[in-house]
Write a protein that holds these residues in place. Structure first.
Motif, short mmCIF file in Angstrom:
data_model
loop_
_atom_site.label_atom_id
_atom_site.label_comp_id
_atom_site.label_asym_id
_atom_site.label_seq_id
_atom_site.Cartn_x
_atom_site.Cartn_y
_atom_site.Cartn_z
N ASP A 59 3.37 9.30 -3.90
CA ASP A 59 3.10 10.75 -3.91
C ASP A 59 2.30 11.17 -2.68
O ASP A 59 2.25 12.35 -2.35
CB ASP A 59 2.34 11.13 -5.19
N GLN A 60 1.68 10.21 -2.02
CA GLN A 60 0.90 10.53 -0.82
C GLN A 60 1.70 10.31 0.46
O GLN A 60 1.41 10.93 1.48
CB GLN A 60 -0.36 9.65 -0.77
N PHE A 61 2.65 9.39 0.40
CA PHE A 61 3.44 9.09 1.60
C PHE A 61 4.88 9.56 1.35
O PHE A 61 5.62 8.91 0.61
CB PHE A 61 3.44 7.59 1.89
N PRO A 62 5.27 10.67 1.97
CA PRO A 62 6.63 11.16 1.78
C PRO A 62 7.67 10.11 2.15
O PRO A 62 8.74 10.04 1.54
CB PRO A 62 6.72 12.35 2.73
N GLN A 63 7.31 9.25 3.14
CA GLN A 63 8.27 8.21 3.55
C GLN A 63 8.54 7.23 2.41
O GLN A 63 9.67 6.76 2.24
CB GLN A 63 7.71 7.42 4.76
N SER A 120 10.70 8.96 -0.17
CA SER A 120 12.06 9.07 0.34
C SER A 120 12.80 7.73 0.25
O SER A 120 13.96 7.67 -0.17
CB SER A 120 11.96 9.54 1.80
N LEU A 166 0.84 -1.20 0.00
CA LEU A 166 0.00 0.00 0.00
C LEU A 166 0.88 1.27 0.00
O LEU A 166 0.62 2.23 -0.73
CB LEU A 166 -0.91 -0.01 1.25
N LEU A 167 1.92 1.21 0.81
CA LEU A 167 2.82 2.37 0.93
C LEU A 167 3.42 2.76 -0.42
O LEU A 167 3.39 3.93 -0.81
CB LEU A 167 3.95 2.01 1.92
N TYR A 183 1.36 4.42 -3.37
CA TYR A 183 1.09 5.87 -3.35
C TYR A 183 2.30 6.65 -2.85
O TYR A 183 2.24 7.30 -1.80
CB TYR A 183 -0.12 6.16 -2.44
#
Lengths: 752, 257
Positions: free
Chosen positions: A480-484, A487, A474-475, A478
């Protein structure tokens, strides 16, 4: 033909050689700028090499980690957790922050990583990743070093690149010292050996011209291929040693012929027909054995083979082109400038000479001498069974070297080292963030983490221990939605490629670390991955050892084969070349045994001033093998050529021919061994263990060869083999006689 | 991205002291933490007239952000690459207003009664609660920012930088980092509005904040499991004049508009 040329056009030859020396001297002056670290020890096609290549080409990563160690000064802060200490670290690092050559920089303070804090809390280190490796990395490292300063903390630079730079600097110093010492000692010893100041200068001239020519040829080679920074060291050591050897052999023969009453021109003709031909043969043999290094996959060895070949060819050509001309021009003046204290001494070439009597003694007790010398060689070679092979590390450097001190601090005061992880590079078939690719990556990461000795894995699937596969899927769906996620993708991946850093507990140079690499490589293949490669230092070490174990036997066979064929073509014998190869292998095993005893196990380390290495660098072993085998053949050829010459003269009288051959070549071989021993001994004085071991190994090999082998083993076996020495099947003998590559104009076997 | 969030906070704290016309330098450390691994950096804020400069180090690379509020511009300077990227703050404001209108934001700020000194400043703690609706993937969620902010009021330095405050009263005021504004406009908008609200209250000493998401979908659940902590601790300040060249674009750098 060469003798004729030397006699007809001596000044033209001198002029041409002079011009060559000036041109090549000027041309080779800046060779250091053309050398590179590139032809390294990486085995092409190996997992570690592919991993490195993949990282460079597909992930644009060629980072070289540097360790910057901070430790307290007497007036500085002592607790790394105090704000004062952090401020001092930040102040020291401040000049680096705008440095475009630095890719990233991590400290205990910026990451909170406890591995970067010493156990007692008084020291910490920063990891500075330079953007470039290899040659550009060296330049960046030097800029970085010059910009660092702190009046509150002691700073020390470590890591692989720092060790390399320290080794280079120490090596430059050692080589300058070795060359100065060896040239000075050689000059003195040559006067003693030749008992003539004029004759003594000749090998030095040949040696100097050889080195200048070799360096120029090496620079020329840089136009076509990368040449390693260590190549000039090989050229300098081998070139000087061989040039002295060859000159000694030729000058001695020329003076012997003059002493027999020949005129200079006739003496030169005889010298060139006998000694000249022998040394050409010897040179070809040595060069051929060095060129066998091309059979190893590592380009470093190709470089060493090329450098060795160039230095042998230069020594050989200088000796047969320049030396005859000088000898012709000097004529009887070659015996001038005799120091008063040496006037009374003279070599006895008669049948009453010491060497003649000694070889008679050996041959009378041939069996006992053979068994005795074999026993000594075998005992010397015993430690070989405990030999461990590994690449050189910071222990090669003297204790005072900065990078070595940093490495020792890391090992003694920090729990784990963060700078030598195993790196797993993966290229997925589909996009990296598809559920299938992520599932495969998750499986791989879980399997690696479960291996014993692994402390942690960092990568896309290792951000949080509480995360499961579904969370990561899931991470990364997206980013673009989760900066982590963005990164992590930026840090560990590019397109379909991703990288995992595997940290582990064992010492990176230990067999346990290599075993971990093997176990990671043995993990089940996953269809979602197009490619997977395991790299990093332990993987490189494993591949290096694997390549040596598979290719070294081939190289040994090739060297033995080449030498066997060339010696047969020179001597027309089947058993003598076989015996030569066997005795040389025995001699080398004795040398390697002594090296294990000294360098690996550390006996005499206090006396010789080095730290026991615990293992022998495989590179050293290969270089010593190729060079020592060549030198050993050199002496064998000198001796056998004289024995064969005497055989031809005495119509096959084995006892007399061996004794006379020994009488005529023994002093030359002993003197050559002494002289080359001085050159190599000077290199053994160096502080870098790599060069010290090469110098010491070759010195030992020369000493063993000139004493046990050449003085005892060879005459004893020649005596015991009797007529078999010169036997060969008729078809082979016809080949030999047709080619007629030996020294003599006639062969005693033609009469039988 | 982590440093983008941090930049917003730092931009916010740099604009709080807006009661005079002079210079102020703040120096200290910042840390952004996610997955239990903080990335910490040295921080320096320079304020002069209507310009604000933030210097920070990200993984050993030195960056500056130079805000010129009069020109509605921000220049992001990468010193290692010698590269400057200039962005129009009004464009960024317009972008964020579309997906996260300012009037949807909620914010409360209450004194906790805690105090701590920083040299001659008396820093008081405030409890900050701010939120703004946003979309996370296909889910409607609410982005929250909670924690403590320490401010020093009634200090001599506060009156020295008052001219900047007028910009926060303008309707089109926006102070944010382009990278964050484009990817997470709601967060960017929230931070900018916090700046507007906090500016008159005092000078910043430190803050300890945590971001989180509210929602019932899998995205919100996942986001809740990786909260980001943003900490800033200034250790020193100075009212000494700052050289003009600190507020001009460095020469010899490549400039991209």
């Amino acid at each position: 033909m060469l003798a004729r040329l030397a006699c007809r056009q001596p000044w033209l030859l001198i002029g041409l050689v002079g011009l060559w020396v000036v041109v090549s001297g000027l041309y080779g002056l800046d060779i250091q700028h053309r050398l590179t670290l590139n032809p390294g020890w990486d085995a092409p096609g190996s997992g570690s090499e592919l991993a490195a290549e993949h990282m460079r080409a597909d992930m644009e990563r060629n980072e070289t980690p540097i360790v910057l160690m901070f430790s307290p000064r007497p007036n500085g802060p002592r607790d790394v957790d105090s704000p004062d200490y952090r401020q001092a670290v930040d102040n020291a690092l401040a000049p680096l922050y705008g440095n475009p050559k630095i890719g990233s920089l991590y400290t205990y303070y910026t990451t909170g990583n406890a591995a970067l804090r010493s156990n007692d809390g008084s020291m910490t280190y920063a990891i500075i990743n330079l953007k470039k490796g290899q040659d550009e990395g060296v330049a960046a490292f030097q800029t970085l070093r010059s910009s660092l300063a702190s009046d509150r903390l002691s700073l020390g630079l470590g890591g692989e690149l720092a060790v390399y730079v320290d080794v280079r600097e120490q090596l430059d110093h050692d080589l300058r010292l070795a060359e100065t010492v060896s040239f000075s000692l050689l000059a003195v010893l040559l006067v003693w050996v030749f008992r003539s100041g004029v004759a003594a200068v000749l090998p030095l001239i040949v040696g100097a011209v050889t080195i200048v020519s070799s360096i120029a040829c090496l620079k020329l080679a840089t136009l076509f291929t990368d040449i390693n920074v260590y190549a000039p060291n090989v050229v300098s050591m081998l070139g000087l040693g061989l040039a002295v050897d060859y000159s000694l052999f030729m000058v001695s023969r020329f003076r012997e012929e003059l002493a027999n009453g020949q005129e200079p021109e006739a003496a030169l003709y005889t010298t060139m027909l006998t000694a000249g031909r022998t040394l050409m043969f010897s040179g070809v043999t040595v060069a051929a054995s060095l060129l066998c290094l091309f059979l190893l996959p590592q380009r470093f060895f190709h470089n060493m083979g090329l450098a060795g070949g160039i230095s042998v060819a230069s020594a050989m050509l200088t000796t047969v082109l320049l030396l005859p001309t000088l000898l012709f021009l000097l004529g009887h003046r070659v015996n001038r400038l005799v120091p008063p204290f040496l006037v009374l001494h003279s070599h006895d070439m008669s049948e009453n000479g010491n060497w003649y009597r000694f070889s008679h003694f050996v041959m009378r007790h041939a069996r006992k001498v053979l068994l005795g010398s074999l026993a000594i060689l075998l005992v010397m070679g015993l430690p070989v069974k405990d030999m461990k092979v590994g690449p050189a590390d910071s222990r090669s450097l003297p204790l005072t070297a900065e990078s070595r001190q940093v490495q020792q601090t890391l090992e003694a005061h920090f729990t784990t080292s963060e700078i030598t992880p195993i790196m797993v590079v993966v290229r997925s078939r589909d996009a990296l963030t598809t559920p299938e690719s992520l599932a495969a990556l998750h499986r791989l990461s879980t399997e690696i983490s479960a291996l014993p000795g692994i402390t942690r894995v960092t990568g896309l699937m290792d951000l949080d221990p509480s995360f499961g596969l579904a969370d990561y899927q899931l991470l990364y769906q997206y980013p673009d939605q989760f900066p982590q996620a963005a990164s992590a993708l930026a840090e560990f991946s590019r397109d379909r490629n991703t990288l995992m850093y595997v940290h582990f507990k064992p010492d990176p140079t230990s067999p346990e670390a290599r075993e971990l690499v093997a176990r990671i490589r043995a993990l089940p293949e996953q269809p979602e991955f197009q490619e997977i490669h395991v790299g990093g230092f332990p993987a490189f070490h494993l591949d290096y050892l694997d390549t040596l174990s598979t290719h070294v036997p081939i190289v040994l066979l090739a060297i033995v084969g080449v030498i066997f064929v060339l010696l047969f073509l020179m001597l027309g014998s089947l058993l003598v070349p076989l015996k030569v190869v066997l005795t040389n292998l025995l001699s080398l095993s004795a040398t390697f045994g002594a090296l294990v005893w000294i360098i690996q196990e550390g006996h005499l380390s206090g006396l010789l001033g080095f730290t026991p290495q615990g293992a022998l660098d495989g590179t050293i072993l290969v270089l010593i093998f190729a060079s020592a085998f060549g030198l050993s053949i050199d002496y064998e050829v000198f001796l056998l050529s004289r024995v064969k010459e005497m055989c031809d003269l005495t119509k096959g009288d084995s006892l007399k021919s061996v004794s006379m051959g020994m009488q005529r070549s023994g002093p030359i071989i002993t003197n050559a061994a002494l002289l080359i021993g001085v050159v190599l001994g000077a290199f053994a004085m160096g502080e870098v263990v790599f060069i010290k071991a090469i110098g010491l190994g070759l010195l030992l090999s020369v000493l063993v060869d000139a004493t046990l082998v050449r003085m005892l083993l060879v005459p004893a076996t020649l005596r015991l083999l009797g007529w078999l020495n010169w036997w060969a099947p008729k078809p082979l003998m016809r080949v030999y006689q047709r080619l007629n590559l030996g020294e003599g104009e006639t062969d005693f076997r033609e009469k039988h | 991205m982590k440093h983008g969030l941090l930049s917003l906070i730092l931009a916010a704290v740099s604009l709080w002291p807006m009661a005079g016309r002079a210079d102020l330098t703040l120096s200290g450390y910042s840390a952004v933490g996610a997955f239990g691994m903080p990335m910490s950096s040295q921080e320096r804020i320079y304020i002069h007239d209507n310009t604000v400069r933030r210097d920070f180090v990200d993984r050993g690379r030195y960056f500056s952000q130079l805000f010129d509020l009069a020109k509605h511009q921000v220049a992001v300077i990468d010193h290692a690459s010698r590269l400057i990227q200039i962005h129009d703050l009004r464009n960024l404001q317009a972008t964020t207003e579309v997906s996260a209108p300012a009037n949807s934001m909620k914010m409360t700020m209450e004194k906790t009664g805690q105090t701590r000194p920083m040299r001659n400043w008396n820093c008081e703690a405030y409890n900050l609660n701010a939120s703004i609706p946003t979309r996370l993937g296909n889910e409607e969620t609410v982005f929250h920012l909670k924690g403590h902010i320490w401010l020093a009021s009634d200090t001599p330095e506060q009156t020295a930088v008052s001219s900047l405050i007028k910009f926060t009263r303008q309707a089109d005021f926006f102070m944010g980092i382009p990278a964050v504004a484009k990817v997470t406009p709601a967060q960017s908008r929230l931070f900018s509005e916090i700046i507007r609200k906090l500016a008159p209250k005092g000078l910043p000493c430190s803050c300890e904040l945590e971001t989180s998401y509210e929602g019932n979908g899998p995205m919100a659940n996942l986001a809740r499991r990786m909260p980001t902590r943003l900490n800033i601790a200034f250790q020193d300040f100075s009212g000494a004049p700052i050289k003009d060249d600190m507020f001009t674009l460095p020469a010899g750098y490549m400039v991209r508009q």
